[in-house]
Design a protein around this motif. Structure first.
Motif, PDB file in Angstrom:
ATOM      1  N   GLY A 196     -11.141   3.465  -4.388  1.00 45.29           N
ATOM      2  CA  GLY A 196     -10.619   3.537  -2.851  1.00 45.29           C
ATOM      3  C   GLY A 196      -9.342   2.581  -2.930  1.00 45.29           C
ATOM      4  N   ALA A 197      -9.320   1.564  -3.425  1.00 46.19           N
ATOM      5  CA  ALA A 197      -8.191   0.444  -3.030  1.00 46.19           C
ATOM      6  C   ALA A 197      -6.731   1.117  -3.801  1.00 46.19           C
ATOM      7  N   VAL A 198      -6.993   1.958  -4.921  1.00 42.31           N
ATOM      8  CA  VAL A 198      -5.864   2.467  -5.608  1.00 42.31           C
ATOM      9  C   VAL A 198      -5.432   3.841  -4.544  1.00 42.31           C
ATOM     10  N   ILE A 199      -6.284   4.559  -4.015  1.00 40.49           N
ATOM     11  CA  ILE A 199      -6.036   5.773  -3.338  1.00 40.49           C
ATOM     12  C   ILE A 199      -5.284   5.066  -2.218  1.00 40.49           C
ATOM     13  N   CYS A 200      -5.685   3.956  -1.491  1.00 44.06           N
ATOM     14  CA  CYS A 200      -4.933   3.451  -0.054  1.00 44.06           C
ATOM     15  C   CYS A 200      -3.412   2.979  -0.652  1.00 44.06           C
ATOM     16  N   MET A 201      -3.692   2.375  -1.709  1.00 43.91           N
ATOM     17  CA  MET A 201      -2.128   2.003  -2.330  1.00 43.91           C
ATOM     18  C   MET A 201      -1.116   2.955  -2.460  1.00 43.91           C
ATOM     19  N   LEU A 202      -1.561   4.061  -3.082  1.00 44.57           N
ATOM     20  CA  LEU A 202      -0.655   5.313  -2.960  1.00 44.57           C
ATOM     21  C   LEU A 202      -0.220   5.993  -1.589  1.00 44.57           C
TER      22      LEU A 202
END
Length: 474
Positions: A315-321
């Motif tokens: 979820g964190a990486v998706i939010c970052m993108l």
């Protein structure tokens, strides 16, 4: 091949300092296109670096590089129109600094040596400082000095943290290279006391550059004073570079079995950042500062999700993108609003829906995306983080997380509605050109498409990046 990707924009940036306006603007777009092409080739082919003891192609690095390259290309197209509409002294310094800034951020994504990573992140500070001081006002000078001093103090702490991580090697690992990959491989033999101390300093140091509270105080001023193309780069990609330094150090912690320690600290700083954004965003009277506090919120979300682990890391990486794509679009739209209304104060704007309809569509869609409305990716990322936090038993923390996001949404929505629909007598000073609108649309469209379809190769890159720190879809 690897080193060429940051060498080309660096050399072009030095040349751009001395070019006339037309050539400087053209070079900005050309280098953006070349950089994007080279980045995709690097992603597909994974060639070895010439200086392989310092640089390497890693999944997390490539993920950040692709975002940086795509955003810079679209921002460079917008910048050409922005420079035509605005009065910027020393335009050569601005375009040259943009290109050198691209080079330093690229160097961050390809760095595998802990000291080279530190040098590259410090270089991003020096390269971006002239962008904040572009308008040469007293406020921009103050914001620049605050940015340089606070971030330099933070980077100094990151240097100390990197040294402490090196101390954790002891005599038994004296021959181990100081690369993140080598240290992660030898993590079980590292001294946990030195490693924990090093991680704390690295998190505080790079967290300062990332905009985590309470080290975030430089960010609202810098984003507010910088020209909108520079603000889009600062928020959309620079913050990711600082997060990359924390991410790579956390890989060593996880490999050493210290994920509970590093994860707990990341969650605390993440919640502090979200709470700080919730506190200040309610009373913001400038739309660019409002967007800056939204960036602090999203960096907090990313840190919190990384700390939770498992599905939370995904979820964190998706939010970052998606934050990079949507927030860059919002800052570009804010540039149109500033040129159109001639004021950063929310009370002096209004009726954007009629005065600048094209910009309104991009601005309002960006608000919907960054606020976490489905089907935008921020919603998917936050949903994954909430599920992971409940599964891990962090019930109090995730409750604070959800309530803070609700407060931020209420404050953000109130101000966006004023900008969009309040009646105003202000005469719009700028005619919306296609080149100053369609980059925002493409950024938002990319974000929307990635919500429904992630190419297998990109999905594999994400999976490879998060697996190293215990992340996954389970």
């Amino acid at each position: 091949m690897v080193e060429i990707v940051f060498a080309i924009p660096f050399i072009a940036g030095l040349i751009a300092f001395f070019l006339p306006k037309f050539l400087g603007r053209s070079l900005l777009v050309v280098i953006g296109a070349v950089h994007l092409t080279l980045s995709f080739r690097l992603w597909k082919n994974h060639p070895p670096a010439y200086f392989d003891q310092y640089f390497a192609v890693t999944p997390e690095g490539m993920l950040s590089l692709l975002v940086i390259s795509l955003l810079f290309f679209l921002i460079s197209i917008y910048t050409v129109g922005y420079l035509r509409e605005s009065e910027i002294p020393s335009e050569g310094l601005f375009t040259g600094s943009m290109l050198v800034f691209l080079a330093t951020m690229t160097m961050v994504t390809l760095s595998d040596h802990i000291m080279v990573m530190w040098i590259a992140i410090e270089a991003t500070t020096l390269a971006s400082a002239p962008l904040i001081y572009t308008h040469r006002s007293a406020a921009s000078l103050e914001a620049t000095w605050k940015y340089v001093l606070i971030c330099s103090v933070g980077i100094a702490m990151a240097l100390l943290g990197s040294v402490l991580v090196a101390f954790s090697m002891g005599q038994a690992n004296s021959g181990t290279p100081l690369s993140f990959s080598a240290l992660a491989g030898a993590a079980k033999t590292l001294d946990p006391v030195w490693l924990k101390a090093g991680f704390v300093f690295v998190l505080v140091g790079y967290g300062t550059k990332m905009g985590l509270a309470p080290m975030h105080t430089w960010l609202p001023d810098a984003h507010s004073e910088a020209p909108s193309p520079a603000s889009a780069l600062l928020s959309g990609v620079l913050l990711n570079c600082a997060y990359l330094g924390i991410f790579k150090t956390n890989k060593i912690m996880v490999a050493a079995g210290l994920q509970d320690f590093s994860g707990g600290i990341l969650m605390v700083f993440g919640l502090l950042s979200i709470l700080a954004a919730a506190t200040f965003i309610l009373k913001q009277n400038e739309y660019k500062r409002m967007l800056a506090y939204s960036s602090i919120e999203n960096m907090g979300i990313i840190a919190f999700g990384t700390g939770v682990g498992g599905l939370g890391v995904y979820g964190a990486v998706i939010c970052m993108l998606h934050h990079s794509l949507i927030k860059s679009s919002l800052f570009l739209s804010s540039g149109n609003i500033l040129l159109g209304y001639g004021d950063r104060l929310i009370k002096n704007t209004g009726n954007l829906v009629k005065g600048m309809p094209r910009t309104f569509v991009a601005f309002f869609a960006g608000f919907a995306g960054i606020a976490g409305f489905p089907p935008f990716g921020i919603f998917i990322g936050e949903f994954c983080i909430v599920i992971a936090a409940f599964k891990a038993g962090f019930h109090v923390a995730v409750t604070v997380f959800i309530l803070s996001l609700c407060v931020i949404f209420a404050g953000f929505a109130n101000q966006v509605m004023k900008i969009s629909f309040d009646e105003t007598d202000t005469v719009i000073k700028m005619k919306e050109s296609i080149s100053m609108v369609w980059p925002q649309y493409l950024l938002l469209l990319t974000s929307l498409v990635l919500c429904f379809f992630i190419p297998d190769s990109l999905n594999q890159t994400i999976s490879d990046a998060i697996t190293a720190i215990g992340g996954g879809l389970k």
